[in-house]
Design an enzyme around this catalytic site. Structure first.
Site, PDB file in Angstrom:
ATOM      1  N   HIS A 110       1.045  -1.223   0.116  1.00 13.02           N
ATOM      2  CA  HIS A 110       0.490   0.302  -0.058  1.00 13.02           C
ATOM      3  C   HIS A 110       0.765   1.541  -0.047  1.00 13.02           C
ATOM      4  O   HIS A 110       0.193   2.320   0.098  1.00 13.02           O
ATOM      5  CB  HIS A 110      -0.836  -0.404   1.113  1.00 13.02           C
ATOM      6  CG  HIS A 110      -0.169   0.486   2.647  1.00 13.02           C
ATOM      7  ND1 HIS A 110      -0.060  -0.643   3.163  1.00 13.02           N
ATOM      8  CD2 HIS A 110       0.040   1.523   3.479  1.00 13.02           C
ATOM      9  CE1 HIS A 110       1.574   0.478   4.099  1.00 13.02           C
ATOM     10  NE2 HIS A 110       0.884   1.215   4.121  1.00 13.02           N
ATOM     11  N   HIS A 155       2.188   6.909  -0.267  1.00 15.91           N
ATOM     12  CA  HIS A 155       0.929   5.909   0.704  1.00 15.91           C
ATOM     13  C   HIS A 155      -0.635   6.110   0.387  1.00 15.91           C
ATOM     14  O   HIS A 155      -1.323   6.979   0.041  1.00 15.91           O
ATOM     15  CB  HIS A 155       1.043   6.335   2.510  1.00 15.91           C
ATOM     16  CG  HIS A 155       0.800   5.825   3.248  1.00 15.91           C
ATOM     17  ND1 HIS A 155      -0.886   5.561   3.591  1.00 15.91           N
ATOM     18  CD2 HIS A 155       1.264   4.610   4.306  1.00 15.91           C
ATOM     19  CE1 HIS A 155      -1.058   4.361   4.044  1.00 15.91           C
ATOM     20  NE2 HIS A 155      -0.026   4.873   4.567  1.00 15.91           N
TER      21      HIS A 155
END
Length: 168
Positions: free
Chosen positions: A72, A87
């Site tokens: 992620h 992110h």
């Protein structure tokens, strides 16, 4: 290009790095991120993107210095030493990689616009997680990088969402 930033006005003498858009979508202030650590700049200065499609691309030429195990997030390093943390979403580590398909691995060299991670926007939102994506200067403790965001809509790999300077 070499510039020196003085009260947010460039004069010659400091390095400025242009950060291309890592996503197609809107560039917004970190204050809009629904996570206190990002919103208050505790993770570092930067901007955030609200993605319209599930493809994260390299916003700089550099090296993948860390691909998070759950895919992620990724950290890139520019030749200047600048490190960027990308992110995807908030609390998406809880998805344990589901919905994320990395296209690079730690150690890879990347160029602006190269796909880093493909992700399923609808799976993330269906699981109840915000998709807003912080773009953070990760190493301001070592060097006094300054972020100068450029808010608005941008296409992945094109345009400039932020200029980063390192005063000399």
């Amino acid at each position: 290009m070499i510039w020196k930033w003085k009260k947010n006005k460039p004069t010659e003498e400091a390095e400025v790095i242009s950060i291309a858009s890592p996503l197609t979508g809107a560039c917004v202030s970190l204050e809009e991120v629904p996570d206190e650590a990002f919103a208050q700049g505790a993770m570092g200065p930067g901007a955030a993107m609200i993605p319209q499609e599930g493809r994260l691309v390299a916003p700089i030429d550099g090296k993948v210095v860390h691909l998070i195990k759950s895919h992620h997030a990724v950290m890139l390093e520019h030749a200047s030493g600048l490190q960027l943390l990308l992110h995807i979403g908030i609390n998406t580590v809880s998805l344990k990689g589901q919905g994320f398909t990395p296209q690079v691995q730690t150690g890879d060299q990347v160029t602006v616009g190269q796909t880093l991670i493909e992700f399923d926007l609808s799976a993330i939102t269906s699981a109840g997680y915000p998709v807003i994506t912080p773009v953070i200067i990760a190493n301001t403790a070592e060097q006094q990088w300054q972020a100068h965001p450029n808010y608005g809509n941008a296409e992945a790999g094109l345009g400039t969402i932020m200029k980063v300077s390192l005063p000399k």
